[in-house]
Design a protein around this motif. Sequence first.
Motif, PDB file in Angstrom:
ATOM      1  N   GLN A  90       2.799  -1.784   4.480  1.00 48.70           N
ATOM      2  CA  GLN A  90       1.404  -2.058   4.819  1.00 48.70           C
ATOM      3  C   GLN A  90       0.745  -2.768   3.644  1.00 48.70           C
ATOM      4  O   GLN A  90       0.959  -2.399   2.483  1.00 48.70           O
ATOM      5  CB  GLN A  90       0.667  -0.756   5.116  1.00 48.70           C
ATOM      6  CG  GLN A  90      -0.838  -0.941   5.382  1.00 48.70           C
ATOM      7  CD  GLN A  90      -1.473   0.338   5.854  1.00 48.70           C
ATOM      8  OE1 GLN A  90      -1.096   0.888   6.888  1.00 48.70           O
ATOM      9  NE2 GLN A  90      -2.440   0.831   5.086  1.00 48.70           N
ATOM     10  N   SER A 117      -2.986  -4.476   2.255  1.00 49.26           N
ATOM     11  CA  SER A 117      -4.417  -4.728   2.377  1.00 49.26           C
ATOM     12  C   SER A 117      -4.827  -5.983   1.619  1.00 49.26           C
ATOM     13  O   SER A 117      -5.953  -6.452   1.760  1.00 49.26           O
ATOM     14  CB  SER A 117      -5.205  -3.523   1.848  1.00 49.26           C
ATOM     15  OG  SER A 117      -4.864  -2.352   2.561  1.00 49.26           O
ATOM     16  N   THR A 118      -3.935  -6.494   0.784  1.00 49.26           N
ATOM     17  CA  THR A 118      -4.155  -7.740   0.065  1.00 49.26           C
ATOM     18  C   THR A 118      -2.786  -8.352  -0.201  1.00 49.26           C
ATOM     19  O   THR A 118      -1.759  -7.764   0.140  1.00 49.26           O
ATOM     20  CB  THR A 118      -4.922  -7.496  -1.253  1.00 49.26           C
ATOM     21  OG1 THR A 118      -5.247  -8.745  -1.853  1.00 49.26           O
ATOM     22  CG2 THR A 118      -4.093  -6.673  -2.230  1.00 49.26           C
ATOM     23  N   ASP A 150       0.826  -1.196   0.000  1.00 45.58           N
ATOM     24  CA  ASP A 150       0.000   0.000   0.000  1.00 45.58           C
ATOM     25  C   ASP A 150       0.867   1.256   0.000  1.00 45.58           C
ATOM     26  O   ASP A 150       2.052   1.230   0.359  1.00 45.58           O
ATOM     27  CB  ASP A 150      -0.906   0.031   1.236  1.00 45.58           C
ATOM     28  CG  ASP A 150      -1.970  -1.044   1.205  1.00 45.58           C
ATOM     29  OD1 ASP A 150      -2.272  -1.541   0.106  1.00 45.58           O
ATOM     30  OD2 ASP A 150      -2.485  -1.396   2.290  1.00 45.58           O
TER      31      ASP A 150
END
Length: 374
Positions: A226, A228-229, A220
């Motif tokens: 980071q 998210s997927t 991200d």
Amino acid sequence: MRIWLSRPHMSGRELDYVHQAFDSNFIAPMGPQLDQFQAVVAEYLGDNTHCVALSSGSAALHLALRICGAGAGDEVWVSSMTFAGGVFPILYENATPVFVDLSPDHWTIDPDLLAEALAEANRNNRLPKAIIPTDLYGQSCDLARLEPLAEKYGVKLIVDSAESLGAAYADGRKCGTGGDASILSFNGNKIITTSGGGMLCTKDKKLAEQAIFFATQARDSAPHYQHSTYGYNYRMSNISAAIGLGQMEVLDQRVARRREIFQNYQQRLNVPGVGFMPEPDGWHSSHWLSVITIDPRICGITREDVRLVLLEKEIESRPLWKPMHLQPLFTGTRYIGEGFDTGLFDTGLCLPSGSDMTEDEQDEVIERILVELR
């Protein structure tokens, strides 16, 4: 000295670009040579194509399938006669492959079979998520038929152009520009190589941006790591891209030489029982590999007899791709067709086709085959 099927053929400029990469200290995956390589291929292909250089053609296909949403419960229809790496990404996404036969007119996926099967699937509300036609041995698929079919039924079209960089479709567009996305391969035996690697090509800028995101571990936009997927480590290295820059300088020359090699085989092996991959009027194949068929009923020998004789003489040849519907892994998988591709596998042989093959080497291959046919 061994005569190879298709070995890397350097231009002499590759080391200059590699030295530039070393001098700039961009040894890690990203770097100016990677950006330049993508730009050079995009300019070559034209048609407002965006290019994302990756670790392999299979990686490119995997990303294309994920981005188009293929997953569990979905079917993906694909040429049965293709390299396994053109099918395995379907399994990575837990989708189900359905294999499709080839057209005798051009030896790529049969649009008539597809039209009939898509109409039936539409009636039954079971349309595939995507169709993956293969540009076989440098021969383009019938894009003029396939793109309208995919659009009519709302099915994604991902063209496997791994074997056809430098070729063109009947409408003049270059292979690598078709469908919603196309994939290229730069494996060591391809027309040009980056030692390994591939590329996802698309006119959809958003799709290209998604491919870069997933290919770089789906990180991200944040100052820290980071996610998210999940993503993949699929980007091509800057060093490999540097090799590709040297190779792109001679791509058209390499294609011209392979076409010349094919034409020489076609003229001198013009004997009863021997056939060649057709090239319809207006099409422009790269002839990555020169392919013949040997009819044992007429020739009195099989393609395997010829392959073994050539092997004894240190000449590399190989059968065509074994169709996926005949592979043990895919026993029981649905197949659309009547087995034209099976017949090609039984009778077809790929002959040495490397652009660095000398005339004397090709003479030797041809004479060895003619001796067996007499």
